[in-house]
Design an enzyme around this catalytic site. Structure first.
Site, short mmCIF file in Angstrom:
data_model
loop_
_atom_site.label_atom_id
_atom_site.label_comp_id
_atom_site.label_asym_id
_atom_site.label_seq_id
_atom_site.Cartn_x
_atom_site.Cartn_y
_atom_site.Cartn_z
N GLU A 42 37.18 40.62 31.77
CA GLU A 42 36.34 39.48 32.15
C GLU A 42 34.89 39.80 31.82
O GLU A 42 34.27 40.67 32.43
CB GLU A 42 36.47 39.18 33.65
CG GLU A 42 35.56 38.04 34.11
CD GLU A 42 35.47 37.92 35.62
OE1 GLU A 42 34.45 37.39 36.10
OE2 GLU A 42 36.41 38.35 36.33
N ARG A 46 26.35 36.82 32.98
CA ARG A 46 25.18 37.23 33.76
C ARG A 46 24.07 37.79 32.88
O ARG A 46 22.95 37.98 33.35
CB ARG A 46 25.58 38.27 34.81
CG ARG A 46 26.56 37.73 35.85
CD ARG A 46 26.99 38.83 36.79
NE ARG A 46 28.14 38.41 37.61
CZ ARG A 46 28.80 39.21 38.43
NH1 ARG A 46 28.43 40.47 38.56
NH2 ARG A 46 29.82 38.76 39.12
N LYS A 129 40.75 32.93 42.63
CA LYS A 129 40.01 34.17 42.90
C LYS A 129 39.47 34.09 44.32
O LYS A 129 38.68 33.17 44.62
CB LYS A 129 38.86 34.33 41.89
CG LYS A 129 37.97 35.54 42.20
CD LYS A 129 36.94 35.78 41.12
CE LYS A 129 35.69 34.97 41.30
NZ LYS A 129 34.56 35.49 40.49
#
Length: 208
Positions: A42, A46, A129
């Site tokens: 993943e 960011r 999640k």
């Protein structure tokens, strides 16, 4: 070969949550993780290098690359075009639901409460999640949700470590966990890919 989101989640016991600060790290990092048995990666948005890293990592043999920290609808198509085969978001909004459906990018949305789980399930999301997992209640929370909502499968992320991951993976409603401990900043900055491979090997062995 197209994999379902659940198949992707079950491929790796741990999905590393990756922030790329140096684009030159993307390919060697992906190779190091795959060599250690961690194939599902993943890559978060960011940093400014997120999409470029996804594109580069997607070409590493054996890597199954997704995009993390999806918070804006326009990010879905851009990540898909860069090579991401699944997406992860910290939460779920109507705009993100629409973007996931229009882009065709399988989404693992973040939830924190039973109500959020039920809203996501109503929208067709049964792989979720739990985020942030430890502040949300951790193992106890997942056990509690599993009773009334047994058809939902989780990837808990947030506050999980090498030492606690096995407790989560032992739960029947957990397919994998997410964690940032697989990519220590000092190892990345030093280019110590052998160390990251060893950490990945330990993580891939967590599911018995």
């Amino acid at each position: 070969m197209t994999m379902t989101l659940l198949e992707i989640m079950r491929t790796s016991a741990v999905i590393p949550v990756i922030a790329i600060d140096d684009p030159d790290h993307a390919v060697p990092l992906a190779k190091a993780l795959v060599a250690g048995g961690i194939r599902v990666l993943e890559v978060t948005l960011r940093t400014q290098h997120g999409l470029g890293a996804i594109k580069a990592m997607s070409e590493v043999e054996g890597a199954i690359v997704g995009v993390g920290t999806l918070t804006q609808p326009e990010e879905f198509a851009a990540a898909r075009d860069a090579g991401a085969v699944f997406g992860v978001s910290p939460g779920l909004t109507p705009a993100l639901i629409a973007a996931a459906k229009s882009s065709g990018l399988p989404l693992l949305p973040g939830v924190m409460t039973p109500s959020e789980v039920m809203v996501a399930r109503e929208q067709g999301f049964k792989q979720l999640k739990l985020f942030p997992a430890v502040p949300a209640g951790g193992v106890g929370m997942l056990n509690g949700i599993g009773g009334p909502l047994p058809d939902v499968t989780f990837c808990p992320t947030g506050g999980i470590s090498q030492d606690t991951a096995a407790q989560f993976l032992a739960l029947k409603n957990v397919a994998c966990v997410g964690g940032s401990w697989l990519t220590p900043k000092d190892a990345m900055q030093a280019g110590d890919w052998a160390r990251i491979t060893e950490i990945a090997k330990a993580a891939s062995g967590l599911r018995g």
